[in-house]
Design a protein around this motif. Structure first.
Motif, PDB file in Angstrom:
ATOM      1  N   VAL A 149       0.853  -1.187   0.000  1.00 34.67           N
ATOM      2  CA  VAL A 149       0.000   0.000   0.000  1.00 34.67           C
ATOM      3  C   VAL A 149       0.888   1.235   0.000  1.00 34.67           C
ATOM      4  CG1 VAL A 149      -1.886  -1.178   1.216  1.00 34.67           C
ATOM      5  CG2 VAL A 149      -0.158   0.063   2.520  1.00 34.67           C
ATOM      6  N   PRO A 150       0.378   2.394  -0.412  1.00 38.25           N
ATOM      7  CA  PRO A 150       1.188   3.622  -0.376  1.00 38.25           C
ATOM      8  C   PRO A 150       1.681   3.926   1.033  1.00 38.25           C
ATOM      9  CG  PRO A 150      -0.797   3.953  -1.685  1.00 38.25           C
ATOM     10  CD  PRO A 150      -0.948   2.631  -1.016  1.00 38.25           C
ATOM     11  N   SER A 151       2.883   4.445   1.128  1.00 40.45           N
ATOM     12  CA  SER A 151       3.480   4.714   2.438  1.00 40.45           C
ATOM     13  C   SER A 151       2.675   5.747   3.231  1.00 40.45           C
ATOM     14  CB  SER A 151       4.927   5.198   2.264  1.00 40.45           C
ATOM     15  OG  SER A 151       4.979   6.366   1.449  1.00 40.45           O
ATOM     16  N   GLN A 152       1.945   6.644   2.533  1.00 45.02           N
ATOM     17  CA  GLN A 152       1.186   7.673   3.235  1.00 45.02           C
ATOM     18  C   GLN A 152       0.096   7.086   4.125  1.00 45.02           C
ATOM     19  OE1 GLN A 152       1.817   7.530   0.032  1.00 45.02           O
ATOM     20  NE2 GLN A 152       2.249   9.520  -0.882  1.00 45.02           N
ATOM     21  N   VAL A 153      -0.434   5.915   3.760  1.00 46.21           N
ATOM     22  CA  VAL A 153      -1.527   5.322   4.536  1.00 46.21           C
ATOM     23  C   VAL A 153      -1.089   4.046   5.250  1.00 46.21           C
ATOM     24  CG1 VAL A 153      -3.291   6.305   3.036  1.00 46.21           C
ATOM     25  CG2 VAL A 153      -2.369   4.033   2.525  1.00 46.21           C
ATOM     26  N   ALA A 154       0.176   3.678   5.149  1.00 53.99           N
ATOM     27  CA  ALA A 154       0.675   2.446   5.768  1.00 53.99           C
ATOM     28  C   ALA A 154       0.950   2.678   7.253  1.00 53.99           C
ATOM     29  CB  ALA A 154       1.923   1.957   5.048  1.00 53.99           C
ATOM     30  N   LYS A 155      -0.081   2.974   7.987  1.00 55.39           N
ATOM     31  CA  LYS A 155       0.028   3.221   9.425  1.00 55.39           C
ATOM     32  C   LYS A 155      -1.265   2.810  10.091  1.00 55.39           C
ATOM     33  CE  LYS A 155       1.117   7.310   8.398  1.00 55.39           C
ATOM     34  NZ  LYS A 155       1.693   8.658   8.506  1.00 55.39           N
ATOM     35  N   ASN A 156      -1.219   2.631  11.411  1.00 57.21           N
ATOM     36  CA  ASN A 156      -2.403   2.170  12.126  1.00 57.21           C
ATOM     37  C   ASN A 156      -3.518   3.208  12.160  1.00 57.21           C
ATOM     38  OD1 ASN A 156      -0.067   0.439  13.820  1.00 57.21           O
ATOM     39  ND2 ASN A 156      -1.946  -0.653  13.386  1.00 57.21           N
ATOM     40  N   GLN A 157      -3.167   4.488  12.164  1.00 60.57           N
ATOM     41  CA  GLN A 157      -4.198   5.529  12.192  1.00 60.57           C
ATOM     42  C   GLN A 157      -4.907   5.630  10.835  1.00 60.57           C
ATOM     43  OE1 GLN A 157      -0.975   5.904  12.948  1.00 60.57           O
ATOM     44  NE2 GLN A 157      -0.650   7.313  14.659  1.00 60.57           N
ATOM     45  N   LEU A 206      -5.855  10.495  11.943  1.00 59.51           N
ATOM     46  CA  LEU A 206      -6.771  10.404  13.076  1.00 59.51           C
ATOM     47  C   LEU A 206      -6.159   9.535  14.166  1.00 59.51           C
ATOM     48  CD1 LEU A 206     -10.072   9.834  11.048  1.00 59.51           C
ATOM     49  CD2 LEU A 206      -9.072  12.008  11.817  1.00 59.51           C
ATOM     50  N   GLU A 207      -5.886  10.131  15.320  1.00 58.74           N
ATOM     51  CA  GLU A 207      -5.231   9.393  16.394  1.00 58.74           C
ATOM     52  C   GLU A 207      -6.192   8.451  17.108  1.00 58.74           C
ATOM     53  OE1 GLU A 207      -2.148   9.145  17.109  1.00 58.74           O
ATOM     54  OE2 GLU A 207      -1.463  10.621  15.638  1.00 58.74           O
ATOM     55  N   GLN A 208      -7.469   8.833  17.237  1.00 61.81           N
ATOM     56  CA  GLN A 208      -8.423   8.006  17.977  1.00 61.81           C
ATOM     57  C   GLN A 208      -9.122   6.970  17.101  1.00 61.81           C
ATOM     58  OE1 GLN A 208      -7.998  11.316  19.241  1.00 61.81           O
ATOM     59  NE2 GLN A 208      -6.949  10.167  20.843  1.00 61.81           N
ATOM     60  N   ASP A 209      -8.993   7.078  15.777  1.00 58.95           N
ATOM     61  CA  ASP A 209      -9.640   6.139  14.858  1.00 58.95           C
ATOM     62  C   ASP A 209      -8.546   5.372  14.139  1.00 58.95           C
ATOM     63  OD1 ASP A 209     -12.723   6.909  14.797  1.00 58.95           O
ATOM     64  OD2 ASP A 209     -11.555   8.771  14.914  1.00 58.95           O
ATOM     65  N   ARG A 210      -8.455   4.066  14.416  1.00 54.75           N
ATOM     66  CA  ARG A 210      -7.322   3.275  13.962  1.00 54.75           C
ATOM     67  C   ARG A 210      -7.777   1.965  13.317  1.00 54.75           C
ATOM     68  NH1 ARG A 210      -2.260   4.142  16.967  1.00 54.75           N
ATOM     69  NH2 ARG A 210      -2.365   6.173  17.991  1.00 54.75           N
ATOM     70  N   TRP A 211      -6.894   1.423  12.475  1.00 55.70           N
ATOM     71  CA  TRP A 211      -7.103   0.095  11.923  1.00 55.70           C
ATOM     72  C   TRP A 211      -6.711  -0.940  12.977  1.00 55.70           C
ATOM     73  CZ3 TRP A 211      -9.853  -0.124   7.706  1.00 55.70           C
ATOM     74  CH2 TRP A 211      -9.783   0.921   6.766  1.00 55.70           C
ATOM     75  N   ALA A 212      -7.405  -2.073  12.968  1.00 55.84           N
ATOM     76  CA  ALA A 212      -7.058  -3.145  13.889  1.00 55.84           C
ATOM     77  C   ALA A 212      -5.670  -3.692  13.600  1.00 55.84           C
ATOM     78  CB  ALA A 212      -8.100  -4.266  13.816  1.00 55.84           C
ATOM     79  N   SER A 213      -5.256  -3.663  12.336  1.00 57.82           N
ATOM     80  CA  SER A 213      -3.889  -3.987  11.924  1.00 57.82           C
ATOM     81  C   SER A 213      -3.549  -3.053  10.772  1.00 57.82           C
ATOM     82  CB  SER A 213      -3.766  -5.460  11.509  1.00 57.82           C
ATOM     83  OG  SER A 213      -4.623  -5.759  10.425  1.00 57.82           O
ATOM     84  N   LEU A 214      -2.327  -3.094  10.294  1.00 59.23           N
ATOM     85  CA  LEU A 214      -1.930  -2.195   9.220  1.00 59.23           C
ATOM     86  C   LEU A 214      -2.815  -2.406   7.991  1.00 59.23           C
ATOM     87  CD1 LEU A 214       1.957  -2.395   9.523  1.00 59.23           C
ATOM     88  CD2 LEU A 214       0.481  -0.470  10.161  1.00 59.23           C
ATOM     89  N   PRO A 215      -3.091  -1.329   7.213  1.00 60.41           N
ATOM     90  CA  PRO A 215      -4.005  -1.458   6.067  1.00 60.41           C
ATOM     91  C   PRO A 215      -3.633  -2.573   5.097  1.00 60.41           C
ATOM     92  CG  PRO A 215      -3.562   0.849   6.514  1.00 60.41           C
ATOM     93  CD  PRO A 215      -2.664   0.063   7.421  1.00 60.41           C
ATOM     94  N   GLY A 216      -2.332  -2.760   4.836  1.00 59.05           N
ATOM     95  CA  GLY A 216      -1.933  -3.843   3.938  1.00 59.05           C
ATOM     96  C   GLY A 216      -2.346  -5.207   4.477  1.00 59.05           C
ATOM     97  N   ASP A 217      -2.219  -5.406   5.782  1.00 58.74           N
ATOM     98  CA  ASP A 217      -2.635  -6.664   6.397  1.00 58.74           C
ATOM     99  C   ASP A 217      -4.153  -6.820   6.356  1.00 58.74           C
ATOM    100  OD1 ASP A 217       0.018  -7.202   6.991  1.00 58.74           O
ATOM    101  OD2 ASP A 217      -0.095  -6.296   8.991  1.00 58.74           O
ATOM    102  N   GLU A 218      -4.871  -5.713   6.572  1.00 59.71           N
ATOM    103  CA  GLU A 218      -6.330  -5.770   6.520  1.00 59.71           C
ATOM    104  C   GLU A 218      -6.812  -6.163   5.122  1.00 59.71           C
ATOM    105  OE1 GLU A 218      -8.790  -5.294   8.831  1.00 59.71           O
ATOM    106  OE2 GLU A 218      -7.266  -5.246  10.389  1.00 59.71           O
ATOM    107  N   ILE A 219      -6.207  -5.569   4.087  1.00 58.99           N
ATOM    108  CA  ILE A 219      -6.601  -5.882   2.704  1.00 58.99           C
ATOM    109  C   ILE A 219      -6.256  -7.328   2.378  1.00 58.99           C
ATOM    110  CG2 ILE A 219      -6.190  -5.330   0.275  1.00 58.99           C
ATOM    111  CD1 ILE A 219      -5.687  -2.429   1.145  1.00 58.99           C
ATOM    112  N   ARG A 220      -5.066  -7.776   2.759  1.00 48.68           N
ATOM    113  CA  ARG A 220      -4.662  -9.156   2.468  1.00 48.68           C
ATOM    114  C   ARG A 220      -5.617 -10.157   3.115  1.00 48.68           C
ATOM    115  NH1 ARG A 220      -2.686 -13.915   3.107  1.00 48.68           N
ATOM    116  NH2 ARG A 220      -3.385 -13.879   5.269  1.00 48.68           N
ATOM    117  N   ARG A 221      -5.950  -9.912   4.376  1.00 43.74           N
ATOM    118  CA  ARG A 221      -6.833 -10.832   5.089  1.00 43.74           C
ATOM    119  C   ARG A 221      -8.229 -10.854   4.464  1.00 43.74           C
ATOM    120  NH1 ARG A 221      -6.164  -8.678   9.528  1.00 43.74           N
ATOM    121  NH2 ARG A 221      -4.307  -9.836  10.130  1.00 43.74           N
ATOM    122  N   ALA A 222      -8.742  -9.677   4.080  1.00 40.08           N
ATOM    123  CA  ALA A 222     -10.072  -9.617   3.468  1.00 40.08           C
ATOM    124  C   ALA A 222     -10.080 -10.295   2.104  1.00 40.08           C
ATOM    125  CB  ALA A 222     -10.527  -8.160   3.344  1.00 40.08           C
ATOM    126  N   LEU A 223      -9.033 -10.061   1.289  1.00 35.97           N
ATOM    127  CA  LEU A 223      -8.944 -10.719  -0.009  1.00 35.97           C
ATOM    128  C   LEU A 223      -8.879 -12.231   0.145  1.00 35.97           C
ATOM    129  CD1 LEU A 223      -6.422  -8.454  -1.979  1.00 35.97           C
ATOM    130  CD2 LEU A 223      -8.830  -8.836  -2.543  1.00 35.97           C
TER     131      LEU A 223
END
Length: 268
Positions: A69-77, A90-107
């Protein structure tokens, strides 16, 4: 008569210091308790009832390695767009895991359900079962609260132990309402659309593979096997009104067999 004030005893000083420390601790605790709690989001599908599944070996297997994923969004926030050139982290709104991991798991989850198979990435698998490796490179991952969510991804499907490759690009955008729940749900729908396209590509490659494997190579005048013209399998059509493939026809994947070289796809 005037009397001089005697200095405080060490015990009194220690008691005062302990009192001040306790007060400071209580103030810090009150400040922490008043801060807003963090919220965590995932791209995983809603939990479905557990049902018994067949233990028969699937006709094909898949591998879904880590997703770029792009480095700009490769973070938990969560990173949301506030303008064409501005984003907000957004500091209070976060991914449960990094976006790349979330996409891989969903795919992986979507593909295994659609194809009736299992994801064998990182595990051993039978030698005789065809395996299709799905690689995904997300080039744009945009989140516009109250407007739309967008994913632009280049993906490929490669038949392991062969030179069969399909390379395509999917750009999917979906409108979302206000709120971060709606924004995350929009990204979930987009991933599901892309996984449906990938599943269609895997099915097309699996259907064409036997024709390529059983085709007898022709021979030229000198008796040397002639170069086999690769069979082409076009990228699957877009899914949904907001989905689009690269160009009018997308990238056409190329099935390569016999003496042909490796192809990564040509413009359709």
């Amino acid at each position: 008569m005037m009397f001089a004030r005697l200095p405080r005893s060490p015990r009194g000083l220690a008691r005062a210091a302990a009192y001040l420390g306790a007060c400071a601790g209580l103030l810090a605790l009150a400040a922490c308790s008043s801060s807003p709690p963090s919220r965590f989001y995932t791209l995983g599908a809603d939990a479905a009832p557990v049902t018994a599944r067949s233990t028969a070996a699937p006709a094909l297997l898949i591998e879904v390695p880590p997703v770029d994923v792009p480095s700009q969004v490769a973070k938990n926030q969560l990173v949301v767009q506030t303008g064409p050139t501005q984003v907000q982290v957004l500091e209070q709104d976060r991914w449960a895991s990094l976006p790349g991991d979330e996409i891989r798991r969903a795919l992986s989850s979507d593909l295994t359900q659609q194809l009736g198979t299992i994801d064998v990435y990182g595990t051993a698998y039978p030698e005789g079962t065809p395996v299709y490796r799905v690689s995904v490179n997300v080039q744009r991952f945009e989140s516009w609260p109250g407007s739309h969510a967008l994913i632009d991804a280049v993906w490929s499907v490669r038949a392991v132990r062969s030179e069969t490759v399909m390379t395509c690009r999917s750009t999917v955008s979906t409108p979302v309402t206000a709120g971060y729940d709606a924004l995350v749900d929009g990204h979930r729908q987009i991933v599901q659309q892309i996984s449906t396209q990938i599943a269609a590509g895997i099915k097309a490659m699996a259907a064409a593979a036997p024709r390529v494997a059983t085709a007898a190579p022709a021979k030229n005048g000198s008796g040397v096997p002639a170069r086999i013209a690769p069979a082409t399998v076009p990228c699957p059509l877009p899914v949904g009104p907001s989905a689009a493939l690269d160009g009018a026809g997308g990238l056409a994947g190329t099935l390569v067999g016999g003496l042909a070289g490796t192809h990564t796809g040509a413009q359709g």
